[in-house]
Design a protein around this motif. Structure first.
Motif, short mmCIF file in Angstrom:
data_model
loop_
_atom_site.label_atom_id
_atom_site.label_comp_id
_atom_site.label_asym_id
_atom_site.label_seq_id
_atom_site.Cartn_x
_atom_site.Cartn_y
_atom_site.Cartn_z
N LYS A 40 32.65 -18.13 -11.95
CA LYS A 40 31.61 -18.79 -11.16
C LYS A 40 30.78 -19.70 -12.04
CE LYS A 40 31.06 -15.45 -7.50
NZ LYS A 40 30.18 -14.55 -6.77
N GLY A 43 27.53 -22.87 -7.45
CA GLY A 43 28.16 -22.48 -6.20
C GLY A 43 29.65 -22.72 -6.19
N SER A 44 30.24 -22.98 -7.34
CA SER A 44 31.67 -23.29 -7.45
C SER A 44 32.34 -22.35 -8.43
CB SER A 44 31.85 -24.73 -7.95
OG SER A 44 31.25 -25.64 -7.06
N LYS A 61 37.19 -27.77 -11.38
CA LYS A 61 36.08 -27.15 -10.67
C LYS A 61 36.45 -27.16 -9.19
CE LYS A 61 31.05 -27.28 -10.57
NZ LYS A 61 29.89 -28.00 -11.07
N SER A 63 35.74 -25.15 -5.15
CA SER A 63 34.82 -24.35 -4.35
C SER A 63 35.49 -23.99 -3.04
CB SER A 63 33.51 -25.11 -4.11
OG SER A 63 33.78 -26.30 -3.40
N THR A 65 36.47 -20.73 -0.12
CA THR A 65 36.91 -19.33 -0.08
C THR A 65 38.41 -19.22 0.03
OG1 THR A 65 36.57 -19.26 2.31
CG2 THR A 65 34.75 -18.51 0.93
N TYR A 68 40.94 -23.26 -2.06
CA TYR A 68 39.82 -23.82 -2.81
C TYR A 68 40.09 -25.30 -3.05
CZ TYR A 68 39.16 -18.85 -3.67
OH TYR A 68 38.99 -17.51 -3.50
N GLY A 70 38.61 -29.12 -4.89
CA GLY A 70 37.72 -29.69 -5.91
C GLY A 70 38.47 -30.70 -6.74
#
Length: 111
Positions: A40, A43-44, A61, A63, A65, A68, A70
């Motif tokens: 973590k 928030g990513s 990086k 983010s 659930t 994912y 990014g």
């Protein structure tokens, strides 16, 4: 009866959310044999190499659930691409795309 059912359903969903996010966290063996640590960061989730020639370099990086989304960076040339990671058990498909057309997918294994 319905009120109790929906309260139990909501509680179950809230408890399950951290477990989903935890699936991506940890150490992963990359397709080229290095180890990448996903942890973590804000928030990513940040992806950082912990072994090999580029040890210590952040290479992505993501983010969400799952899947994912990014960015991922090729450590050899520092080019960054849109990225997507999908975890299934102890393996993860890591995909990077340039212009949403030219894509490459690697399979990583959880250590």
């Amino acid at each position: 009866m319905k009120k109790t059912f929906f309260a139990a359903l909501a509680a179950t969903a809230l408890m399950a959310t951290p477990a989903i996010a935890a699936d991506i966290e940890g150490n992963w063996r990359t397709a080229s044999g290095e180890t990448a640590r996903i942890s973590k960061c804000g928030g990513s989730f940040c992806i950082k190499l912990t072994t090999g020639k580029y040890k210590g370099k952040q290479i992505g990086k993501v983010s969400g659930t799952g899947p994912y989304t990014g960015t991922v960076t090729d450590p050899a040339d520092d080019k960054t691409y849109s990225g997507k990671a999908t975890v299934s058990g102890s393996s993860m498909k890591m995909r990077g795309c340039a212009l949403k057309v030219f894509c490459k997918t690697q399979t990583w294994k959880k250590l």
